[in-house]
Every structure is written in structure tokens, then in C-alpha cells.
Scaffold this motif. Sequence first.
Motif, PDB file in Angstrom:
ATOM      1  N   SER A   9       0.732  -1.169   0.060  1.00 52.64           N
ATOM      2  CA  SER A   9       0.193  -0.122   0.033  1.00 52.64           C
ATOM      3  C   SER A   9       0.899   1.291   0.018  1.00 52.64           C
ATOM      4  O   SER A   9       1.953   1.297   0.638  1.00 52.64           O
ATOM      5  N   MET A  10       0.314   2.311  -0.707  1.00 54.21           N
ATOM      6  CA  MET A  10       0.987   3.550  -0.817  1.00 54.21           C
ATOM      7  C   MET A  10      -0.182   4.829  -0.301  1.00 54.21           C
ATOM      8  O   MET A  10      -1.273   4.738  -0.625  1.00 54.21           O
ATOM      9  N   GLU A  11       0.472   5.946   0.123  1.00 51.75           N
ATOM     10  CA  GLU A  11      -0.349   6.849   0.285  1.00 51.75           C
ATOM     11  C   GLU A  11       0.017   8.100  -0.406  1.00 51.75           C
ATOM     12  O   GLU A  11       1.401   8.454  -0.331  1.00 51.75           O
ATOM     13  N   VAL A  18       2.871  11.101  -7.738  1.00 49.43           N
ATOM     14  CA  VAL A  18       3.059   9.647  -7.111  1.00 49.43           C
ATOM     15  C   VAL A  18       3.831   8.960  -7.711  1.00 49.43           C
ATOM     16  O   VAL A  18       3.954   8.616  -8.921  1.00 49.43           O
ATOM     17  N   HIS A  19       4.772   8.215  -7.021  1.00 47.83           N
ATOM     18  CA  HIS A  19       5.920   7.206  -7.928  1.00 47.83           C
ATOM     19  C   HIS A  19       5.634   5.771  -7.249  1.00 47.83           C
ATOM     20  O   HIS A  19       5.812   5.566  -6.031  1.00 47.83           O
ATOM     21  N   LEU A  20       4.924   4.839  -7.995  1.00 46.84           N
ATOM     22  CA  LEU A  20       4.783   3.552  -7.524  1.00 46.84           C
ATOM     23  C   LEU A  20       5.853   2.438  -7.914  1.00 46.84           C
ATOM     24  O   LEU A  20       6.111   2.464  -9.272  1.00 46.84           O
ATOM     25  N   PRO A  21       6.729   2.102  -7.009  1.00 47.70           N
ATOM     26  CA  PRO A  21       7.685   1.302  -7.340  1.00 47.70           C
ATOM     27  C   PRO A  21       7.350  -0.344  -7.939  1.00 47.70           C
ATOM     28  O   PRO A  21       6.436  -0.803  -7.265  1.00 47.70           O
ATOM     29  N   ASP A  82      -7.798   8.455  -8.767  1.00 45.25           N
ATOM     30  CA  ASP A  82      -6.514   7.515  -9.138  1.00 45.25           C
ATOM     31  C   ASP A  82      -6.648   6.534  -7.913  1.00 45.25           C
ATOM     32  O   ASP A  82      -5.432   5.815  -8.194  1.00 45.25           O
ATOM     33  N   ALA A  83      -7.302   6.620  -7.065  1.00 40.76           N
ATOM     34  CA  ALA A  83      -7.195   5.684  -5.865  1.00 40.76           C
ATOM     35  C   ALA A  83      -7.888   4.231  -6.473  1.00 40.76           C
ATOM     36  O   ALA A  83      -8.580   4.112  -6.927  1.00 40.76           O
ATOM     37  N   ALA A  84      -6.739   3.324  -6.345  1.00 40.52           N
ATOM     38  CA  ALA A  84      -7.077   2.029  -7.051  1.00 40.52           C
ATOM     39  C   ALA A  84      -5.770   0.953  -6.541  1.00 40.52           C
ATOM     40  O   ALA A  84      -4.949   1.342  -5.684  1.00 40.52           O
ATOM     41  N   VAL A  85      -5.972  -0.191  -6.986  1.00 38.76           N
ATOM     42  CA  VAL A  85      -5.059  -1.017  -6.801  1.00 38.76           C
ATOM     43  C   VAL A  85      -3.953  -0.935  -8.189  1.00 38.76           C
ATOM     44  O   VAL A  85      -4.761  -1.575  -9.368  1.00 38.76           O
ATOM     45  N   TYR A  86      -2.886  -0.939  -7.994  1.00 40.86           N
ATOM     46  CA  TYR A  86      -2.033  -0.978  -9.224  1.00 40.86           C
ATOM     47  C   TYR A  86      -1.122  -2.065  -9.224  1.00 40.86           C
ATOM     48  O   TYR A  86      -0.495  -2.530  -8.338  1.00 40.86           O
ATOM     49  N   TYR A  87      -1.213  -2.896 -10.631  1.00 40.45           N
ATOM     50  CA  TYR A  87      -0.479  -4.094 -10.619  1.00 40.45           C
ATOM     51  C   TYR A  87       0.568  -3.956 -11.689  1.00 40.45           C
ATOM     52  O   TYR A  87       0.435  -3.315 -12.858  1.00 40.45           O
ATOM     53  N   GLY A 106      -0.389  -6.408  -6.153  1.00 39.50           N
ATOM     54  CA  GLY A 106      -0.749  -4.922  -6.143  1.00 39.50           C
ATOM     55  C   GLY A 106      -0.294  -4.103  -5.007  1.00 39.50           C
ATOM     56  O   GLY A 106      -0.041  -4.450  -4.072  1.00 39.50           O
ATOM     57  N   THR A 107      -0.309  -2.719  -5.531  1.00 42.27           N
ATOM     58  CA  THR A 107      -0.289  -1.724  -4.509  1.00 42.27           C
ATOM     59  C   THR A 107      -1.387  -1.116  -4.221  1.00 42.27           C
ATOM     60  O   THR A 107      -2.032  -0.683  -5.409  1.00 42.27           O
ATOM     61  N   ARG A 108      -2.042  -0.984  -3.321  1.00 42.37           N
ATOM     62  CA  ARG A 108      -3.344  -0.389  -3.045  1.00 42.37           C
ATOM     63  C   ARG A 108      -2.893   1.340  -2.692  1.00 42.37           C
ATOM     64  O   ARG A 108      -2.238   1.369  -1.709  1.00 42.37           O
ATOM     65  N   LEU A 109      -3.365   1.958  -3.784  1.00 42.88           N
ATOM     66  CA  LEU A 109      -2.966   3.354  -3.526  1.00 42.88           C
ATOM     67  C   LEU A 109      -4.062   4.211  -2.998  1.00 42.88           C
ATOM     68  O   LEU A 109      -5.348   4.313  -3.401  1.00 42.88           O
TER      69      LEU A 109
END
Lengths: 113, 112
Positions: A9-11, A18-21, A82-87, A106-109
Amino acid sequence: DAKTTQPNSMESNEEEPVHLPCNHSTISGTDYIHWYRQLPSQGPEYVIHGLTSNVNNRMASLAIAEDRKSSTLILHRATLRDAAVYYCILRDRSNFGNEKLTFGTGTRLTIIP
Amino acid sequence: ETGVTQTPRHLVMGMTNKKSLKCEQHLGHNAMYWYKQSAKKPLELMFVYNFKEQTENNSVPSRFSPECPNSSHLFLHLHTLQPEDSALYLCASSQALGDTQYFGPGTRLTVL
């Protein structure tokens, strides 16, 4: 299949980048890096994909490390939508017919207003 | 309508019922897919169709029976399901195998 590792998860604050790794240390030379996201109560949605070079589209940017063992999905200005789970997913395009989109957890943003 | 549509959006059925899920894509794609998404589990590919022909069946129990009458329509026929089959069933399509997949909104299935 090569695996990917993402934070659970990230906030992020609204209207900030937002940077999703994503780590994919066992990536092969023919693996494309794909990103999908899943908004609440919806099916997954394609975001972006790339092989070696950084990619930009209307939704996001994809930054790929030089050794390709990691990548970062960049949302330039996050909104509440943009709040979602990113895969982060690897697709081996040399294995035509191997259609398994192997989704991880995934990452829950979460976007903070 | 545009994109990929699925009906019904929600379905509750008993273990002895027979029901069908429908998927329709309005994108002119040639490949269609069924996925299962259970709570707290990753998305699982069930079936793949390319030009109406089934190309992949990922060891799915026979109580799930797919049908693809043409490139635009995909059905999933359900019979004698178990409570553990309760999940979100997602349909997707792509122009060709290996291309970007576009997903429908899913059918939330509950088996009592």
C-alpha cells in the motif's frame, strides 16, 4: 514466469506526484513491463507498458531502470479518481500464446484529499 | 455501448441452480478471456478464446462451461457450483493474443 514485487500500500496527497515502484529482478530480455490498475468495483484497466525506454501517455509515465530490474509508474498529479490497486506485470512477448496476465497482489494507492 | 460489457453485474445462486454469465465486446477484438478474482487472491485466468476457438483452459472444473458463439460474445455457463466459487468473474478482450487486454466491470457471483 518472472515475478514482480510491489509494496502492499501507499498513500499520497491529492494533486501531488505519485511514484509507484516495482521490482522484477528476474526479468528476461523479452519481458515487457505492463501496468494495470483496478478501481473499486471495476475490472482492471490498462495503464501503460514498456520494454527498455521510458514511456509516457495521457495517464502516466513509466520509468524503467537501465538494468531493467525495476520500474516506476509515475502519476504526475494524483486525483481522487486515481485511488486504485496498481498491478505491475511482466509479459513475455516471445512466448506467443502464453496469455496469462499474472497479477500479483499489487499496490493499493490511497489518495488523501 | 462501447468497451466490454458484462451481465448480470450481480448474481446470487444456489448450488443446484444453472445460470449463465454474458460478456460482449464492442471493440472489434478477436480474443476474449474469462478471469476469476477471489477475495484476497490474485486474478486467475480461466479460459482464452481466439477467433471463437478455445486456446486455453487453466484446469478449470467442469462445472464452469464457456461458450464463444462469435468473436464479440462470450458466455460462462454455471452449474452445481460450490460456495468457494463465489468471486468476481471478469471478462476481457484484446485485438489479438498477446495484445493489451480490456476488461469488463465483472459479475459479482455469490453461491449459497
